[in-house]
Design a protein around this motif. Structure first.
Motif, PDB file in Angstrom:
ATOM      1  N   GLY A   1      51.234  14.633  18.736  1.00 18.50           N
ATOM      2  CA  GLY A   1      52.033  15.247  19.787  1.00 18.50           C
ATOM      3  C   GLY A   1      53.503  14.944  19.700  1.00 18.50           C
ATOM      4  N   THR A   2      53.917  14.103  18.755  1.00 12.76           N
ATOM      5  CA  THR A   2      55.342  13.771  18.629  1.00 12.76           C
ATOM      6  C   THR A   2      56.121  14.836  17.882  1.00 12.76           C
ATOM      7  N   ASP A   3      55.437  15.706  17.160  1.00 11.13           N
ATOM      8  CA  ASP A   3      56.063  16.860  16.513  1.00 11.13           C
ATOM      9  C   ASP A   3      55.455  18.117  17.124  1.00 11.13           C
ATOM     10  N   PRO A   4      56.275  19.141  17.409  1.00 14.08           N
ATOM     11  CA  PRO A   4      55.732  20.356  18.015  1.00 14.08           C
ATOM     12  C   PRO A   4      54.704  21.026  17.101  1.00 14.08           C
ATOM     13  N   ALA A   5      53.638  21.527  17.687  1.00 11.85           N
ATOM     14  CA  ALA A   5      52.635  22.300  16.950  1.00 11.85           C
ATOM     15  C   ALA A   5      52.832  23.771  17.270  1.00 11.85           C
ATOM     16  N   THR A   6      52.843  24.615  16.246  1.00 11.95           N
ATOM     17  CA  THR A   6      52.978  26.059  16.422  1.00 11.95           C
ATOM     18  C   THR A   6      51.763  26.722  15.773  1.00 11.95           C
ATOM     19  N   PRO A   7      51.579  28.025  16.005  1.00 12.31           N
ATOM     20  CA  PRO A   7      50.461  28.694  15.327  1.00 12.31           C
ATOM     21  C   PRO A   7      50.600  28.724  13.813  1.00 12.31           C
ATOM     22  N   LEU A   8      51.805  28.488  13.306  1.00 10.82           N
ATOM     23  CA  LEU A   8      52.019  28.578  11.866  1.00 10.82           C
ATOM     24  C   LEU A   8      51.956  27.230  11.163  1.00 10.82           C
ATOM     25  N   GLU A   9      52.341  26.143  11.867  1.00  7.25           N
ATOM     26  CA  GLU A   9      52.300  24.839  11.235  1.00  7.25           C
ATOM     27  C   GLU A   9      52.162  23.748  12.290  1.00  7.25           C
ATOM     28  N   PHE A  10      51.579  22.637  11.889  1.00  5.18           N
ATOM     29  CA  PHE A  10      51.421  21.500  12.779  1.00  5.18           C
ATOM     30  C   PHE A  10      51.244  20.249  11.928  1.00  5.18           C
ATOM     31  N   TRP A  11      51.368  19.072  12.593  1.00  4.56           N
ATOM     32  CA  TRP A  11      51.246  17.788  11.900  1.00  4.56           C
ATOM     33  C   TRP A  11      49.973  17.092  12.319  1.00  4.56           C
TER      34      TRP A  11
ATOM     35  N   PRO B   1      40.449  28.454  27.636  1.00  2.00           N
ATOM     36  CA  PRO B   1      39.849  28.573  28.972  1.00  2.00           C
ATOM     37  C   PRO B   1      39.007  29.840  29.106  1.00  2.00           C
ATOM     38  N   GLY B   2      37.800  29.685  29.582  1.00  2.66           N
ATOM     39  CA  GLY B   2      36.921  30.820  29.796  1.00  2.66           C
ATOM     40  C   GLY B   2      36.196  31.303  28.567  1.00  2.66           C
ATOM     41  N   ALA B   3      36.480  30.720  27.393  1.00  2.00           N
ATOM     42  CA  ALA B   3      35.824  31.158  26.157  1.00  2.00           C
ATOM     43  C   ALA B   3      34.543  30.369  25.935  1.00  2.00           C
ATOM     44  N   ALA B   4      33.560  31.035  25.350  1.00  3.01           N
ATOM     45  CA  ALA B   4      32.286  30.375  25.067  1.00  3.01           C
ATOM     46  C   ALA B   4      32.333  29.612  23.757  1.00  3.01           C
ATOM     47  N   ASP B   5      33.049  30.167  22.769  1.00  2.00           N
ATOM     48  CA  ASP B   5      33.115  29.552  21.439  1.00  2.00           C
ATOM     49  C   ASP B   5      34.557  29.178  21.117  1.00  2.00           C
ATOM     50  N   PRO B   6      34.749  28.091  20.395  1.00  9.95           N
ATOM     51  CA  PRO B   6      36.109  27.663  20.052  1.00  9.95           C
ATOM     52  C   PRO B   6      36.722  28.526  18.951  1.00  9.95           C
ATOM     53  N   ILE B   7      38.033  28.488  18.884  1.00 10.24           N
ATOM     54  CA  ILE B   7      38.773  29.123  17.797  1.00 10.24           C
ATOM     55  C   ILE B   7      38.896  28.110  16.663  1.00 10.24           C
ATOM     56  N   ARG B   8      38.607  28.541  15.458  1.00 15.52           N
ATOM     57  CA  ARG B   8      38.776  27.684  14.283  1.00 15.52           C
ATOM     58  C   ARG B   8      40.127  27.991  13.640  1.00 15.52           C
TER      59      ARG B   8
ATOM     60  N   GLU C   1      40.814  35.928  15.450  1.00 20.45           N
ATOM     61  CA  GLU C   1      42.260  35.995  15.331  1.00 20.45           C
ATOM     62  C   GLU C   1      42.942  35.943  16.702  1.00 20.45           C
ATOM     63  N   VAL C   2      42.999  34.759  17.243  1.00 19.91           N
ATOM     64  CA  VAL C   2      43.786  34.474  18.435  1.00 19.91           C
ATOM     65  C   VAL C   2      44.800  33.426  18.007  1.00 19.91           C
ATOM     66  N   PHE C   3      46.047  33.823  17.919  1.00 13.61           N
ATOM     67  CA  PHE C   3      47.049  32.976  17.291  1.00 13.61           C
ATOM     68  C   PHE C   3      47.649  32.007  18.306  1.00 13.61           C
ATOM     69  N   VAL C   4      47.023  30.854  18.435  1.00 14.05           N
ATOM     70  CA  VAL C   4      47.489  29.806  19.329  1.00 14.05           C
ATOM     71  C   VAL C   4      47.611  28.515  18.527  1.00 14.05           C
ATOM     72  N   PRO C   5      48.484  27.613  18.971  1.00 16.32           N
ATOM     73  CA  PRO C   5      48.604  26.340  18.242  1.00 16.32           C
ATOM     74  C   PRO C   5      47.493  25.390  18.632  1.00 16.32           C
ATOM     75  N   PRO C   6      47.177  24.435  17.774  1.00 16.17           N
ATOM     76  CA  PRO C   6      46.214  23.397  18.153  1.00 16.17           C
ATOM     77  C   PRO C   6      46.844  22.454  19.182  1.00 16.17           C
TER      78      PRO C   6
END
Length: 568
Positions: free
Chosen positions: A12-22, A44-51, A98-103
């Motif tokens: 969490g010390t570096d920002p996570a985006t849908p394109l890159e994260f640490w 929220p409200g989803a039955a299965d997680p996004i990979r 294909e739901v483009f969200v950051p982790p």
């Protein structure tokens, strides 16, 4: 998908985006460049997680709690408290769905293996995939054949420093994989390849087993599910020795199984080959090219073929290239014939420039164009075998351009006449910047442009290689579905032509070792770093063993398997 291995958590010390994260790497685990990872996020409200899949593009290790560089000594002595932390930068490759969200920080990150790795790299959607190398952790790297055989795309472009990047070696390995992986189906036996050998004798032993192939390298072929054996169907062509009336092939270390090639004077006139002696891009900027095209048209109309390959031009019998040059000179300089041969209103200076160039070409091409050898038909380059190697390494630059231009035009015309994509024909051409330069025009450049833009529909696939992609015609590069980079010069790596490489990959390209390549293909958002095995076929005389050695027939080579290989 429980096969994957936990390796850390999103920080969490570096920002996570849908394109890159640490990712903070956990104690007892490690990540290296090019590792593939997966993290899941439940919305929220989803039955299965996004990979969320990604690839490690950078790594860092530091002391948490240190303020100054010299603190490292105090930390090691136990005076200052600090902790060593390791983090990996991950570039996202795929989202399912294909739901483009950051982790989210704190989420568990796993190393993707098995089915998850294939999904991360889009291998799961490749109906026809062939092995193109191994990743750093020994996993198979695939390419979609549909982007190579013209189904959805075509052509390969390979860049790299000469003698280090192993461009030609990788091009030949791609052919080996195509021919033996089974992805061409029933058409594999009829698929053909044409290779121009431009350096030494490296490609004159493709049908010989490499005695230096050791067990470790043979195992890499097994991992790729490819046979560790040389090419079984090869024909070799070389230019004749200058001044040799028997037209014996001019080769250095191999004469067995090599046939000399040349064109008859009749071919030269009827097939309009004269412009290929003026195929330098600089020639197209000169006025004498007008004379070249006028003389070419006149030779086609007036030259009468003789039974032995010679011609009769306006009453003059020509059996050598020198005879033909003299006949042309007499007619372009004769005031009576000049309008018909050189063209109207052509100045004497332009004619003299043409004649000077023609006489200069005599030294380079007189052994390639002749009418003094019996049975000339057996010296025509054919493609009866699956792999045809045309040796031009010992020719002058002008003669090389002539051979490449004439052979490519004839090959492309033959495919156009059939009107069918199959059987496929792969053309391997090194030093592409010499034949399709960015600036200027030439007959060869026009052929290569045509091949790059229309070859896909005709089943003609270009595998081009060069040291500097920045010096090659842009349209040739742009039409290549697969782009490969070996070791690059640091200045060249910064050119716009390598924009398909992320910054980290450009930096890595300047330190790649022989046998390591970076591959970009349309379906993957990031390039893949791969290694390909030591050639199972000989690349120089001292490596040549028996012809057609089967899988598992290895020599006793030890140490670095790439050391000393001629083309590596």
């Amino acid at each position: 998908m429980s096969e994957s291995i936990p390796v850390g958590r999103v920080i969490g010390t570096d920002p996570a985006t849908p394109l890159e994260f640490w990712v903070a790497v956990a104690d007892g685990a490690f990540l290296q460049l090019d590792d593939v990872v997966v993290v899941e996020r439940l919305l929220p409200g989803a039955a299965d997680p996004i990979r969320i899949y990604g690839m490690v593009a950078d790594l860092r290790v530091r002391h948490e709690g240190a303020r100054f560089d010299s603190d490292v000594f105090l930390i090691e002595e136990g005076v200052l408290p600090a902790q060593v932390t390791e983090a990996a930068k991950v570039l996202a490759t795929r989202f399912e769905p294909e739901v483009f969200v950051p982790p989210v920080p704190g989420q568990l990150v796993r190393k993707a293996v098995g089915k998850e790795r294939e999904e991360a790299l889009f291998f799961d959607g490749m109906e026809r995939r062939m092995p193109v190398g191994l990743s750093r952790d020994g996993e198979v790297v695939h390419a979609n054949v549909e982007f190579l055989d013209g189904t959805r795309g075509a052509h390969v472009n390979i860049s790299g420093v000469s003698g280090v990047a192993t461009k030609t070696s990788y091009a030949v390995f791609l052919l080996h994989s195509l021919f033996t992986s089974g992805q061409l189906g029933d058409g594999a036996h009829n698929t053909k390849a044409l290779i121009f050998n431009v350096k030494g004798d490296d490609l004159l032993f493709l049908d010989k087993r490499n005695r230096h192939l050791d067990g470790e390298q043979a195992a890499r072929y097994a991992a790729l599910d490819l046979p560790a054996q040389p090419f079984g169907s090869v024909e070799l062509w070389a230019p004749p020795r200058p001044g040799d009336p028997s037209a014996a092939p001019r080769t250095g270390s191999r004469s067995e199984g090599v046939t000399s090639f040349f064109w008859t004077l009749s071919d030269f006139c009827q097939d309009e080959l004269l412009p290929f002696l003026f195929a330098d891009a600089e020639d197209e900027r000169q006025q004498y090219t007008i004379v070249v095209h006028n003389v070419t048209a006149r030779l086609r109309r007036d030259a009468r073929p003789l039974d032995d390959g010679g011609v009769r031009v306006a009453g003059t019998t020509c059996r050598t290239f020198g005879d033909l040059i003299e006949a042309i000179r007499e007619r372009v300089e004769d005031p009576a014939d000049q309008p018909d041969w050189a063209g109207r209103s052509i100045g004497g200076g332009t004619i003299n420039a043409f004649v000077r160039r023609l006489y200069a070409a005599r030294r380079d091409a007189e052994h390639l164009v002749r009418g003094d050898v019996p049975n000339p038909d057996k010296h025509r380059i054919g493609m009866q075998e699956q792999l045809t190697v045309v040796d031009i390494a010992k020719l002058s630059r002008r003669a090389q351009r002539f051979v490449v231009g004439v052979v490519l035009r004839k090959t492309f015309q033959d495919k156009e006449e059939t009107g069918a994509r199959e059987p496929l024909l792969f053309v391997v051409l090194d030093e592409l910047n010499k034949y399709a330069p960015r600036d200027g025009r030439s007959p060869i450049k026009e052929i290569l442009l045509d091949m790059a833009e229309r070859g896909r529909s005709l089943g003609v696939i270009l595998i081009g290689a060069q040291q500097t992609a920045s010096e090659v015609e842009r349209r040739v590069i742009a039409n290549s579905s697969l782009r490969v980079a070996g070791r690059l010069d640091s200045a060249e790596a910064g050119r716009p032509e390598y924009a398909f490489l992320p910054t980290a990959h450009r930096q890595r390209a300047t330190i790649l070792k022989p046998g390591t390549m970076i591959l970009s293909q349309p379906e993957l958002p990031v390039p893949l770093v791969l290694e390909f095995p030591f050639p199972a076929w000989a690349t120089r005389p001292d490596e040549a063993g028996d012809a057609g050695g089967g899988e598992g027939e290895t020599g006793s080579g030890g140490g670095d398997p790439f050391e000393g290989l001629g083309s590596w």
